[in-house]
Design a protein around this motif. Structure first.
Motif, mmCIF file in Angstrom:
data_model
loop_
_atom_site.group_PDB
_atom_site.id
_atom_site.type_symbol
_atom_site.label_atom_id
_atom_site.label_comp_id
_atom_site.label_asym_id
_atom_site.label_seq_id
_atom_site.Cartn_x
_atom_site.Cartn_y
_atom_site.Cartn_z
ATOM 1 N N PRO A 1 0.834 -1.216 0.000
ATOM 2 C CA PRO A 1 0.000 0.000 0.000
ATOM 3 C C PRO A 1 0.859 1.252 0.000
ATOM 4 C CG PRO A 1 0.034 -1.025 2.175
ATOM 5 C CD PRO A 1 0.712 -1.990 1.237
ATOM 6 N N GLN A 2 0.414 2.261 -0.779
ATOM 7 C CA GLN A 2 1.112 3.530 -0.801
ATOM 8 C C GLN A 2 0.843 4.298 0.499
ATOM 9 O OE1 GLN A 2 3.169 4.605 -3.219
ATOM 10 N NE2 GLN A 2 2.890 2.677 -4.324
ATOM 11 N N ALA A 3 1.855 4.948 0.984
ATOM 12 C CA ALA A 3 1.690 5.718 2.213
ATOM 13 C C ALA A 3 0.720 6.868 1.967
ATOM 14 C CB ALA A 3 3.037 6.262 2.677
ATOM 15 N N ALA A 4 -0.325 6.939 2.774
ATOM 16 C CA ALA A 4 -1.339 7.988 2.605
ATOM 17 C C ALA A 4 -0.745 9.346 2.958
ATOM 18 C CB ALA A 4 -2.541 7.698 3.496
ATOM 19 N N LYS A 5 -1.057 10.337 2.119
ATOM 20 C CA LYS A 5 -0.591 11.688 2.395
ATOM 21 C C LYS A 5 -1.365 12.260 3.579
ATOM 22 C CE LYS A 5 0.797 12.844 -2.331
ATOM 23 N NZ LYS A 5 0.598 13.784 -3.469
ATOM 24 N N PRO A 6 -0.680 12.862 4.508
ATOM 25 C CA PRO A 6 -1.404 13.461 5.649
ATOM 26 C C PRO A 6 -2.321 14.567 5.156
ATOM 27 C CG PRO A 6 0.880 14.214 5.602
ATOM 28 C CD PRO A 6 0.765 13.124 4.568
ATOM 29 N N PRO A 7 -3.505 14.692 5.737
ATOM 30 C CA PRO A 7 -4.421 15.757 5.297
ATOM 31 C C PRO A 7 -3.814 17.130 5.535
ATOM 32 C CG PRO A 7 -5.157 14.778 7.375
ATOM 33 C CD PRO A 7 -4.034 13.922 6.872
#
Length: 271
Positions: free
Chosen positions: A62-68
């Protein structure tokens, strides 16, 4: 002798046949073995071609989710312009901004309410915070503990600061004999309870301040119109290059009678 020769010839012929058969059989064996080796090699090659890559069939990490993104701060919002039609006339209906902001200082307490016209599409909470922080700044009318401002949303208020569309602002200012359609300005509608803040000016500012000084312009707008409600009239700059008085009509111009001053949002800018 004849019988011996015949036997000898027969033996030679038999040996020759045996030799030929041996050669034939050896060739067939060699051919068969060669075919087996070729078949094995072809099978191994096919197996290598058909064998899946080690990465095939494995789940993709899984790609690391960008912080909001962090929401904009109050200071950032106060520097931005907001879209609005300069000829907008909204509903004409007002709603009080809910909540309560206690008077933070000493001196005479001034209670006020904030109403915002329905249908503006502007941030009422941002406007309410700007009013409270501006009026209670020591550079404003609260200077030196002269007074302190408290925002209420119900009950008896001394006046109502009202954010309204240009069309609705004009209607309420006309009740006090003021024409705000020229230059699309704000007013203190003195014969009513309302201090009218023109939403176009609040959202877009004025050429006198430019696009990069929206925070300062909004502070001036609040201080100027509330200043009228507190009893102060217009004052023009008297010294070229000085800071303009907060009660000068800075939305319209910074130059009066050939004397040009600098933009200034505060009642007591140097104190």
């Amino acid at each position: 002798m004849k019988g011996g020769k015949d036997r000898t010839f027969t033996g030679i012929a038999a040996a020759a046949v045996t030799t030929v058969l041996a050669v034939v059989v050896a060739g067939q064996v060699a051919t068969d073995r060669s075919g087996e080796i070729g078949s094995q090699a072809s099978g191994e090659e096919r197996g290598a071609q058909q064998r899946p890559d080690r990465s095939e069939g494995r789940p993709t990490p899984p790609q690391a989710a960008k912080p909001p993104a962090a929401p904009p701060t109050y200071q950032q919002l106060m520097t931005r312009q907001f879209p609005i039609d300069p000829e907008l006339k909204a509903s004409g209906e007002f709603v009080a901004v809910p909540g309560f902001d206690k008077a933070p200082g000493k001196g005479r307490k001034v209670s006020y309410r904030i109403d915002v016209e329905k249908g503006l599409g502007l941030d009422a909470g941002l406007f309410a915070r700007a009013v409270q922080e501006t009026l209670n700044d020591d550079r404003s009318w609260a200077h030196g503990g002269a007074m302190t401002f408290e925002r209420i949303s119900s009950g008896e208020a001394e006046f109502v600061i009202t954010l309204a569309s240009p069309g609705t602002t004009a209607v309420w200012c006309a009740k006090s004999g003021l024409d705000t359609t020229v230059d699309n300005v704000s007013c203190d509608s003195a014969s009513t309870e309302r201090v009218m803040i023109n939403a176009f000016r609040w959202a877009q500012g004025a050429e006198t301040y430019g696009d990069d000084a929206m925070l300062a312009y909004r502070q001036m707008l609040i201080n100027h119109e509330v200043g009228h409600r507190l009893g102060y009239n217009h004052v023009n700059c008297a010294t070229r290059g000085a800071l303009a008085p907060v009660m000068q009509q800075q939305t319209k111009t910074l130059e009066v009678g050939g004397i040009k001053c600098r933009a200034n949002p505060w009642v007591h800018p140097g104190d």
